[in-house]
Design a protein around this motif. Structure first.
Motif, PDB file in Angstrom:
ATOM      1  N   THR A 111       0.825  -1.198   0.000  1.00  0.00           N
ATOM      2  CA  THR A 111       0.000   0.000   0.000  1.00  0.00           C
ATOM      3  C   THR A 111       0.862   1.252   0.000  1.00  0.00           C
ATOM      4  O   THR A 111       2.061   1.196   0.244  1.00  0.00           O
ATOM      5  CB  THR A 111      -0.914   0.021   1.237  1.00  0.00           C
ATOM      6  N   GLY A 112       0.215   2.375  -0.299  1.00  0.00           N
ATOM      7  CA  GLY A 112       0.873   3.664  -0.119  1.00  0.00           C
ATOM      8  C   GLY A 112       1.482   4.286  -1.342  1.00  0.00           C
ATOM      9  O   GLY A 112       2.026   5.386  -1.261  1.00  0.00           O
ATOM     10  N   TYR A 113       1.389   3.644  -2.516  1.00  0.00           N
ATOM     11  CA  TYR A 113       2.118   4.201  -3.663  1.00  0.00           C
ATOM     12  C   TYR A 113       1.232   4.571  -4.842  1.00  0.00           C
ATOM     13  O   TYR A 113       1.718   4.988  -5.887  1.00  0.00           O
ATOM     14  CB  TYR A 113       3.185   3.222  -4.137  1.00  0.00           C
ATOM     15  N   LEU A 114      -0.078   4.426  -4.727  1.00  0.00           N
ATOM     16  CA  LEU A 114      -0.980   4.782  -5.812  1.00  0.00           C
ATOM     17  C   LEU A 114      -1.754   6.040  -5.446  1.00  0.00           C
ATOM     18  O   LEU A 114      -1.663   6.548  -4.331  1.00  0.00           O
ATOM     19  CB  LEU A 114      -1.951   3.630  -6.083  1.00  0.00           C
ATOM     20  N   ALA A 115      -2.536   6.550  -6.428  1.00  0.00           N
ATOM     21  CA  ALA A 115      -3.390   7.698  -6.141  1.00  0.00           C
ATOM     22  C   ALA A 115      -4.328   7.366  -4.981  1.00  0.00           C
ATOM     23  O   ALA A 115      -4.622   8.207  -4.131  1.00  0.00           O
ATOM     24  CB  ALA A 115      -4.190   8.071  -7.390  1.00  0.00           C
ATOM     25  N   ASN A 116      -4.795   6.103  -4.958  1.00  0.00           N
ATOM     26  CA  ASN A 116      -5.541   5.578  -3.817  1.00  0.00           C
ATOM     27  C   ASN A 116      -4.615   4.609  -3.090  1.00  0.00           C
ATOM     28  O   ASN A 116      -4.475   3.462  -3.511  1.00  0.00           O
ATOM     29  CB  ASN A 116      -6.812   4.863  -4.290  1.00  0.00           C
ATOM     30  N   PRO A 117      -3.964   5.042  -2.017  1.00  0.00           N
ATOM     31  CA  PRO A 117      -2.952   4.208  -1.359  1.00  0.00           C
ATOM     32  C   PRO A 117      -3.468   2.853  -0.887  1.00  0.00           C
ATOM     33  O   PRO A 117      -2.688   1.918  -0.748  1.00  0.00           O
ATOM     34  CB  PRO A 117      -2.505   5.072  -0.168  1.00  0.00           C
ATOM     35  N   GLN A 118      -4.763   2.743  -0.636  1.00  0.00           N
ATOM     36  CA  GLN A 118      -5.317   1.482  -0.139  1.00  0.00           C
ATOM     37  C   GLN A 118      -5.853   0.589  -1.261  1.00  0.00           C
ATOM     38  O   GLN A 118      -6.346  -0.512  -1.000  1.00  0.00           O
ATOM     39  CB  GLN A 118      -6.451   1.776   0.850  1.00  0.00           C
ATOM     40  N   GLU A 119      -5.726   1.030  -2.498  1.00  0.00           N
ATOM     41  CA  GLU A 119      -6.303   0.275  -3.616  1.00  0.00           C
ATOM     42  C   GLU A 119      -5.804  -1.171  -3.705  1.00  0.00           C
ATOM     43  O   GLU A 119      -6.608  -2.091  -3.904  1.00  0.00           O
ATOM     44  CB  GLU A 119      -6.029   1.001  -4.937  1.00  0.00           C
ATOM     45  N   PRO A 120      -4.484  -1.439  -3.570  1.00  0.00           N
ATOM     46  CA  PRO A 120      -4.038  -2.834  -3.647  1.00  0.00           C
ATOM     47  C   PRO A 120      -4.703  -3.722  -2.594  1.00  0.00           C
ATOM     48  O   PRO A 120      -5.052  -4.872  -2.872  1.00  0.00           O
ATOM     49  CB  PRO A 120      -2.529  -2.726  -3.421  1.00  0.00           C
ATOM     50  N   LEU A 121      -4.877  -3.188  -1.396  1.00  0.00           N
ATOM     51  CA  LEU A 121      -5.520  -3.962  -0.328  1.00  0.00           C
ATOM     52  C   LEU A 121      -6.978  -4.238  -0.669  1.00  0.00           C
ATOM     53  O   LEU A 121      -7.480  -5.353  -0.478  1.00  0.00           O
ATOM     54  CB  LEU A 121      -5.419  -3.202   0.994  1.00  0.00           C
ATOM     55  N   GLU A 122      -7.660  -3.236  -1.199  1.00  0.00           N
ATOM     56  CA  GLU A 122      -9.061  -3.412  -1.583  1.00  0.00           C
ATOM     57  C   GLU A 122      -9.198  -4.464  -2.680  1.00  0.00           C
ATOM     58  O   GLU A 122     -10.113  -5.298  -2.646  1.00  0.00           O
ATOM     59  CB  GLU A 122      -9.637  -2.063  -2.048  1.00  0.00           C
ATOM     60  N   ILE A 123      -8.282  -4.437  -3.645  1.00  0.00           N
ATOM     61  CA  ILE A 123      -8.319  -5.412  -4.739  1.00  0.00           C
ATOM     62  C   ILE A 123      -8.079  -6.821  -4.207  1.00  0.00           C
ATOM     63  O   ILE A 123      -8.777  -7.767  -4.578  1.00  0.00           O
ATOM     64  CB  ILE A 123      -7.270  -5.042  -5.809  1.00  0.00           C
ATOM     65  N   ALA A 124      -7.083  -6.965  -3.341  1.00  0.00           N
ATOM     66  CA  ALA A 124      -6.768  -8.288  -2.787  1.00  0.00           C
ATOM     67  C   ALA A 124      -7.943  -8.853  -1.993  1.00  0.00           C
ATOM     68  O   ALA A 124      -8.177 -10.066  -1.984  1.00  0.00           O
ATOM     69  CB  ALA A 124      -5.531  -8.202  -1.902  1.00  0.00           C
ATOM     70  N   ARG A 125      -8.699  -7.986  -1.362  1.00  0.00           N
ATOM     71  CA  ARG A 125      -9.827  -8.438  -0.549  1.00  0.00           C
ATOM     72  C   ARG A 125     -11.071  -8.758  -1.374  1.00  0.00           C
ATOM     73  O   ARG A 125     -11.941  -9.507  -0.917  1.00  0.00           O
ATOM     74  CB  ARG A 125     -10.173  -7.370   0.489  1.00  0.00           C
ATOM     75  N   LYS A 126     -11.131  -8.213  -2.584  1.00  0.00           N
ATOM     76  CA  LYS A 126     -12.374  -8.331  -3.355  1.00  0.00           C
ATOM     77  C   LYS A 126     -12.254  -9.161  -4.629  1.00  0.00           C
ATOM     78  O   LYS A 126     -13.285  -9.573  -5.181  1.00  0.00           O
ATOM     79  CB  LYS A 126     -12.881  -6.939  -3.715  1.00  0.00           C
ATOM     80  N   GLU A 127     -11.052  -9.409  -5.142  1.00  0.00           N
ATOM     81  CA  GLU A 127     -10.904 -10.115  -6.409  1.00  0.00           C
ATOM     82  C   GLU A 127     -11.569 -11.495  -6.329  1.00  0.00           C
ATOM     83  O   GLU A 127     -11.139 -12.374  -5.575  1.00  0.00           O
ATOM     84  CB  GLU A 127      -9.419 -10.266  -6.755  1.00  0.00           C
ATOM     85  N   PRO A 128     -12.635 -11.728  -7.129  1.00  0.00           N
ATOM     86  CA  PRO A 128     -13.372 -12.993  -7.032  1.00  0.00           C
ATOM     87  C   PRO A 128     -12.559 -14.208  -7.459  1.00  0.00           C
ATOM     88  O   PRO A 128     -12.816 -15.322  -6.993  1.00  0.00           O
ATOM     89  CB  PRO A 128     -14.574 -12.778  -7.962  1.00  0.00           C
ATOM     90  N   ALA A 129     -11.566 -14.026  -8.324  1.00  0.00           N
ATOM     91  CA  ALA A 129     -10.813 -15.158  -8.852  1.00  0.00           C
ATOM     92  C   ALA A 129      -9.996 -15.870  -7.780  1.00  0.00           C
ATOM     93  O   ALA A 129      -9.613 -17.029  -7.958  1.00  0.00           O
ATOM     94  CB  ALA A 129      -9.888 -14.702  -9.984  1.00  0.00           C
ATOM     95  N   ILE A 130      -9.707 -15.195  -6.656  1.00  0.00           N
ATOM     96  CA  ILE A 130      -8.908 -15.835  -5.611  1.00  0.00           C
ATOM     97  C   ILE A 130      -9.720 -16.066  -4.337  1.00  0.00           C
ATOM     98  O   ILE A 130      -9.155 -16.294  -3.260  1.00  0.00           O
ATOM     99  CB  ILE A 130      -7.646 -15.007  -5.289  1.00  0.00           C
ATOM    100  N   ALA A 131     -11.022 -16.055  -4.482  1.00  0.00           N
ATOM    101  CA  ALA A 131     -11.904 -16.172  -3.317  1.00  0.00           C
ATOM    102  C   ALA A 131     -11.721 -17.493  -2.572  1.00  0.00           C
ATOM    103  O   ALA A 131     -12.001 -17.579  -1.372  1.00  0.00           O
ATOM    104  CB  ALA A 131     -13.354 -16.009  -3.740  1.00  0.00           C
TER     105      ALA A 131
END
Length: 295
Positions: free
Chosen positions: A222-242
């Protein structure tokens, strides 16, 4: 061994280049955030006359003159800063190094992928800026903190180590493979980096690869995108790895990219944070190291 004698230093940098330097150096250009952090950690920040756009820690580094991106540099701005030493990185070896050397001052290349290499970089910069004792003190502190973590995780059997997947780049799912900082830190913190099974350096696993690796824990940088929490949100929501254990048990955490991707003194904080996440039952609130909230 590098030795300072009569203000002369024979140095072998981390690209294997040997040179004579007159020390201490008082006008430094740092072309990597990790080197900038080391200069500050040694108390030599007044010697910095140029840094990169990405040199953001500590906060004061953001006010230093900007002379570079990371893979690109502004040679004119570097010349204007009148450096007596340029600290480059491995990314500058191809194409840019000869241009930097034509500026007319020594150029050293520092690049760490392990704790020992990071400590060597601290020593080299310490010698160059006349902060040998500060470098020695910083090394002692780092080794003491690492020893604390190692002594705790040593009791864990190899088969019981958590399997960890790192979301290093959320747009491509690039991860830490073998021979990377992240792989090194994971091992010290008592985990097994599943990315090493995908190859060396920074492989690009598919969702199928991630599911098959079935990590117990997923760490999103986290911390390096326009939305610093975006990677965490993606990891928590990506259906392919549910279906992975990490998603099923909710063991998905965000850790600042600066702590696990930047080869500077804060690598030890990254190790401490990972150990805390891997083994909350061992590294509880009574632990003596500095914990950092996830996310």
């Amino acid at each position: 061994m590098n030795t300072v004698l009569n203000n002369q230093l024979v140095i072998t940098d981390q690209a294997g280049r040997q040179m004579w330097l007159e020390v201490p150096k008082t006008r430094i250009v740092s072309l990597a955030p990790s080197s900038t952090e080391i200069v500050y950690a040694l108390g030599a920040e007044n010697n910095l006359y140029g840094v990169t756009d990405y040199c953001d820690y500590p906060l004061d580094a953001r006010s230093k003159p900007k002379v570079s991106g990371f893979s690109t540099v502004d040679l004119d701005l570097i010349r204007e800063s009148k450096p007596d030493l340029i600290i480059a990185a491995a990314i500058h070896l191809k194409g840019l190094l000869s241009d930097l050397e034509r500026i007319g001052c020594p150029v050293i290349v520092l690049e760490a992928n392990t704790i020992e290499e990071m400590i060597k970089a601290i020593r080299i910069i310490g010698w160059c800026v006349g902060k040998d004792q500060a470098a020695a003190g910083l090394e002692i502190s780092i080794r003491s903190r690492l020893c604390f973590v190692s002594s705790k995780v040593a009791r864990v059997k190899a088969k019981d180590r958590p399997r960890v997947f790192y979301l290093h780049e959320s747009s491509t799912w690039k991860t830490f493979g073998a021979k990377t900082i992240g792989d090194t830190l994971t091992d010290i913190a008592g985990g097994y980096n599943v990315g090493r099974d995908f190859g060396d350096y920074y492989p690009y696993p598919t969702f199928t690869d991630v599911v098959k690796s079935d990590p117990d824990i997923i760490i999103a940088e986290t911390g390096y995108l326009a939305n610093p929490q975006e990677p965490l949100e993606i990891a928590r929501k990506e259906p392919a790895i549910a279906g992975t254990k990490a998603r099923q048990t909710g063991r998905i955490y965000g850790v600042s990219s600066d702590l696990i991707s930047r080869p500077g003194p804060r690598m030890v904080e990254g190790i401490e944070k990972l150990a805390e996440l891997f083994y909350p039952e061992i590294f509880n609130k009574t632990a003596t190291f500095k914990g950092i909230p996830s996310g």
